[in-house]
Design an enzyme around this catalytic site. Structure first.
Site, mmCIF file in Angstrom:
data_model
loop_
_atom_site.group_PDB
_atom_site.id
_atom_site.type_symbol
_atom_site.label_atom_id
_atom_site.label_comp_id
_atom_site.label_asym_id
_atom_site.label_seq_id
_atom_site.Cartn_x
_atom_site.Cartn_y
_atom_site.Cartn_z
ATOM 1 N N ASP A 203 6.239 -17.522 20.525
ATOM 2 C CA ASP A 203 6.189 -16.383 19.603
ATOM 3 C C ASP A 203 5.924 -15.043 20.306
ATOM 4 O O ASP A 203 6.478 -14.017 19.950
ATOM 5 C CB ASP A 203 5.125 -16.615 18.518
ATOM 6 C CG ASP A 203 3.747 -16.987 19.095
ATOM 7 O OD1 ASP A 203 3.599 -17.014 20.333
ATOM 8 O OD2 ASP A 203 2.823 -17.254 18.305
ATOM 9 N N ARG B 235 -5.080 -5.719 14.877
ATOM 10 C CA ARG B 235 -5.654 -5.172 16.104
ATOM 11 C C ARG B 235 -4.953 -3.851 16.403
ATOM 12 O O ARG B 235 -3.750 -3.736 16.180
ATOM 13 C CB ARG B 235 -5.376 -6.186 17.216
ATOM 14 C CG ARG B 235 -6.249 -6.048 18.407
ATOM 15 C CD ARG B 235 -6.188 -7.303 19.252
ATOM 16 N NE ARG B 235 -7.282 -8.208 18.921
ATOM 17 C CZ ARG B 235 -7.397 -9.429 19.411
ATOM 18 N NH1 ARG B 235 -6.483 -9.908 20.221
ATOM 19 N NH2 ARG B 235 -8.423 -10.177 19.083
ATOM 20 N N SER C 14 -8.617 -10.304 22.884
ATOM 21 C CA SER C 14 -7.848 -11.545 22.898
ATOM 22 C C SER C 14 -8.520 -12.650 23.689
ATOM 23 O O SER C 14 -9.544 -12.461 24.344
ATOM 24 C CB SER C 14 -6.462 -11.283 23.475
ATOM 25 O OG SER C 14 -6.499 -11.356 24.875
HETATM 26 C C1 MIC Z 1 -3.395 -10.857 20.802
HETATM 27 O O1 MIC Z 1 -3.272 -10.792 19.574
HETATM 28 O O2 MIC Z 1 -4.023 -10.019 21.445
HETATM 29 C C2 MIC Z 1 -2.768 -12.034 21.516
HETATM 30 C C3 MIC Z 1 -1.669 -11.536 22.327
HETATM 31 O O3 MIC Z 1 -2.269 -12.944 20.559
HETATM 32 C C4 MIC Z 1 -3.825 -12.703 22.390
HETATM 33 C C5 MIC Z 1 -3.316 -13.817 23.205
HETATM 34 C C6 MIC Z 1 -2.889 -13.512 24.594
HETATM 35 O O4 MIC Z 1 -3.230 -12.507 25.160
HETATM 36 O O5 MIC Z 1 -2.224 -14.372 25.166
HETATM 37 C C7 MIC Z 1 -5.015 -13.248 21.618
HETATM 38 O O6 MIC Z 1 -5.304 -12.738 20.547
HETATM 39 O O7 MIC Z 1 -5.706 -14.122 22.103
#
Ligand code: MIC
Ligand code: SF4
Length: 773
Positions: free
Chosen positions: A110, A463, A658
């Site tokens: 995704d 976010r 994240s």
């Molecule tokens: C996010 O929303 O910041 C992400 C990208 O889904 C991250 C995951 C990642 O950095 O691989 C998360 O929320 O953990």
């Protein structure tokens, strides 16, 4: 009696292993005395303990002070991974040499999919551009028996809600918004890849027993207010740090008024306040959702368990006590808008226009984006559709660009059948692929906004850190419910209040929106959609070869980190002193860097590039002792090549955001040994320990001011502390590089015995790999 009907889950089954979980709960009741009242989160967590007696009774005043004290060693039921984080998780899992995963697991493609012109062109282009990575993930999934959801199938959290989450289940996910599954009554926790590997190899996963924050919901939402507003409002109250160390447990009479997907939205964004996870008790609204998503058997089993009342696994005991309680009256809650740059800056809609003017935020915005893992349910989309229909009937078109991201193929196909998508497209909206897209910076903006230009966007995402969506740190992303984003897109103005203001119509009249109406579930059921987006079977196949080319610039086998030296760390230098907010986006940016998620040396070139220099206020500008200017990763590389190890000094909530473990792996790879901060975000603090970096906090916060870039630092007592499994004191002896002055500052740690072991071994993986050989 209900036990007989509840099968223990077979691999690949969507039924949680209820027999095992219920007998776990019986053990817990016996160990803690049956009179002891438990919250819902405690019941589910503790019934997943590997050795309940040891976890609950050691270090807890004989079971009286578990929360905040006990080190829970847990055996989760399942693991979910997304494409960006799964690469590192699998590279680590592979080095343990096992034939299959110990618990059911799934991979979801995704994050690596761009949102630009629309799903039809973006998806094939992204598959082409990421072929090597998707092939790697698919072959590893087939070899180890992991269900593989290909690009286009949907966003991890939506797919998990539709297929795997269930009341009473415990799962880990390598993504911080994993708690989305708590909307369906699961304990679902976001972790880094190394933590997921614990569960995948059947090693107990450790968690400091969380405290429980009870959020009592009263009344019923009405008019424009939606579940998103509950969490936007709560984020304002709690701030981005307020949930650290807590599980947020919702309860009260308002719970049963919410749809299942609404509850998921609320749990999803609990990640933004730092909570370990969020969850809801079993609700009658779980039943139709489980049934509509082909899980009638799970609905029946959960209903049967819940019928035993508050004593049951799926509800809090009547006398359960929370460490803190916040009450929210849904009947008087109004829509909120949060931002910019931090998800906890929460303003009620009625006060937003004045706030925009007072803060001199842009009064127009260029794009409204709805959907994403947070807000793409049938209910969200049909409420937005209702507003679009109202505006279309009045002859209006959105003034801002309007984008829609369905969370999964199931939701997309259903919305297509019910003509919701065509309503959006006829109004000029663009339907993007079922993927993260603009939410994670995979967004090519075509509206002419230049890098560095102040501008605003409105999204229904969760976010909004600087630079997140379009790589422009000046873009202000305001978070709101999809209804608010949709209605405001028709004015293109941040000062427009759709509840009270009117818009001029082309025929010279004036139009005002009526409160949106939608449906929590499709009356004709969900569509499955494109059969090519169904997952692979969960059966391991040892004949499948998992190939990582030695010349690849996208994937690289992980080289083990060196063990901790046999004495204290000395002669470290401060690489950088960070000022203010330092999220995982700051430490390891996403967007164009996503393509290097499986290649540690390559992605390390983005290390800390978003960090503000405390001495000069510059971003990504570091200086060596001689005053020579570098980018942060350049200086780190330089020191690495000279054999100089280093540390970072930082402020509060370091590593917020994240779950990406790259934010820990990269500093470690470049020679970082210690991060000393005023405080840490939970997932990141654990990720650091797993990769052998020592997170320390100032005993006296004011000591942050006494230590600067290039100062030399020796650890005092760290080696002894690690050897003794966490006992004793640590301090840092600082030598100022400018004056030669020395002094010692006391620091604190949260290392458990096991975590000390990881650090001594060089990383958790080193220890695990040794154990499995
Ligand atoms: C996010 O929303 O910041 C992400 C990208 O889904 C991250 C995951 C990642 O950095 O691989 C998360 O929320 O953990
Ligand atoms: Fe994807 Fe955004 Fe959800 Fe993270 S928050 S999983 S990037 S849609």
């Amino acid at each position: 009696a209900f036990r007989r009907g509840l099968a223990t889950a077979a691999p690949g089954s969507r039924m949680p292993p209820y027999t095992k979980i219920l007998s776990g709960l019986e053990d817990v009741r016996r160990i803690l005395s049956p009179q002891r009242a438990l919250t819902l989160a405690e019941k589910i967590l503790y019934s997943h303990l590997d050795n309940a007696e040891e976890s609950l009774l050691s270090n807890t005043n004989n079971g009286r002070d578990i929360r905040g004290q006990a080190n829970l060693k847990l055996k989760p039921d399942r693991v979910a991974m997304q494409d960006a984080s799964a690469q590192m998780a699998l590279l680590q899992f592979m080095s343990c040499g096992l034939p299959s995963t110990a618990v059911p697991a799934s991979i979801h493609c995704d994050h690596m999919i761009v949102g630009e012109r629309g799903a039809d062109t973006d998806l094939p282009a992204s598959i082409q551009g990421n072929k090597e990575v998707f092939d790697f993930l698919e072959s590893a999934a087939k070899r180890y028996g992991i269900e593989f959801w290909p690009p286009g199938a949907g966003i991890i959290h939506q797919t998990v809600l539709e297929n795997y989450s269930a009341p009473g289940l415990m799962m880990l996910g390598t993504d911080s918004h994993t708690p989305n599954a708590g909307g369906l009554g699961a304990i679902a926790i976001g972790v880094g890849g190394a933590d997921a590997v614990d569960a995948l190899v059947d090693a107990p996963w450790e968690l400091k027993a969380p405290k429980i924050l009870g959020v009592r919901l009263e009344g019923r939402l009405s008019g424009w207010a939606s579940p998103k507003d509950i969490i936007l409002h709560l984020a304002g109250k709690l701030t981005v740090r307020g949930g650290t160390g807590f599980v947020i447990e919702y309860h009260g009479p308002g719970v049963d008024t919410l749809s299942c997907t609404g509850m998921a939205t609320i749990c999803n964004m609990g990640a933004e306040v730092g909570a370990t996870t969020s969850l809801f008790p079993f609700s009658p609204n779980h039943v139709p959702y489980l049934e509509a998503t082909n899980r009638a058997a799970v609905a029946a089993a959960a209903s049967e368990i819940a019928a035993a009342g508050p004593q049951s696994l799926l509800k809090a005991d009547t006398q359960a006590e929370y460490d803190q309680v916040i009450t929210i009256d849904l009947s008087s809650l109004e829509p909120h808008i949060n931002g910019p740059f931090t998800p906890d800056l929460s303003v009620p809609l009625s006060a937003f226009a004045d706030k925009v003017r007072a803060e001199k935020w842009p009064e127009t915005f260029g794009a409204g984006l709805i959907g994403s893992c947070t807000n793409s349910s049938y209910e969200d989309m049909t409420r937005a559709e209702d507003l679009v229909k109202q505006a279309s009937a009045a002859g209006l078109k959105p003034k801002a660009d309007f984008f829609v991201t369905p969370g999964s193929e199931q939701i997309r196909a259903t919305l297509e059948r019910d003509q919701t998508l065509s309503t959006f497209s006829s109004a000029g909206g663009t339907v993007l692929a079922n993927a993260c897209g603009p939410c994670i910076g995979q967004w090519k903006r075509t509206d002419g906004v230049k890098k560095g230009e102040d501008n605003a966007i409105l999204t229904s995402y969760n976010r909004n850190f600087p630079g997140r969506n379009d790589g422009n740190r000046q873009t202000m992303n305001f978070l709101a419910a999809p209804e608010i984003v949709t209605a405001m897109s028709y004015s293109g103005s941040t000062t427009f209040n759709p509840m009270t203001d009117s818009l001029p119509t082309p025929d010279g009249g004036s139009f005002r929106f009526q409160p949106p109406q939608g449906y929590s579930l499709p009356s004709a059921g969900f569509e499955e959609g494109n059969p090519a987006f169904q997952p692979s079977a969960a059966v391991p196949d040892p004949t499948v070869e998992v190939v990582v080319s030695p010349t690849s610039d996208r994937l690289a086998i992980l080289e083990p980190f060196a063990p901790f030296p046999s004495q204290d760390l000395t002669g470290l230098k401060v690489l950088y002193k960070v000022k203010g907010q330092c999220t995982t986006d700051t430490i390891s940016a996403a967007g164009p860097w996503l393509k290097y998620k499986g290649h540690l040396p390559n992605i390390s070139a983005n290390t800390l590039i978003g960090a503000v220099n405390a001495a000069t206020d510059e971003t990504n500008v570091a200086y060596d002792e001689a005053g020579k200017k570098y980018s942060i990763p350049e200086l780190a590389e330089q020191w690495k090549s000279q054999g100089t190890e280093w540390l970072v000094v930082a402020e509060d909530n370091y590593g917020e955001g994240s779950a990406r473990e790259h934010a820990a792996l990269q500093p470690r790879y470049l020679g970082g040994r210690i991060i000393v901060a005023k405080s840490f975000a939970r997932i990141h603090e654990t990720n650091l320990k797993k990769q052998g970096v020592v997170p320390l906090t100032f005993a006296d916060r004011a000591d942050y001011d006494r230590i600067d870039a290039c100062d030399q630092v020796d650890a005092v007592g760290l080696h002894d502390l690690l050897k003794s499994g966490g006992a004793g004191e640590v301090a840092l002896k600082v030598t100022k590089h400018k004056t030669g002055e020395t002094f010692t500052i006391p620091v604190k740690h949260t290392l458990s015995k096991d975590q000390c072991g990881f650090i001594l071994a060089g990383s958790a993986l080193n220890l695990l790999a040794k154990g499995k050989q």
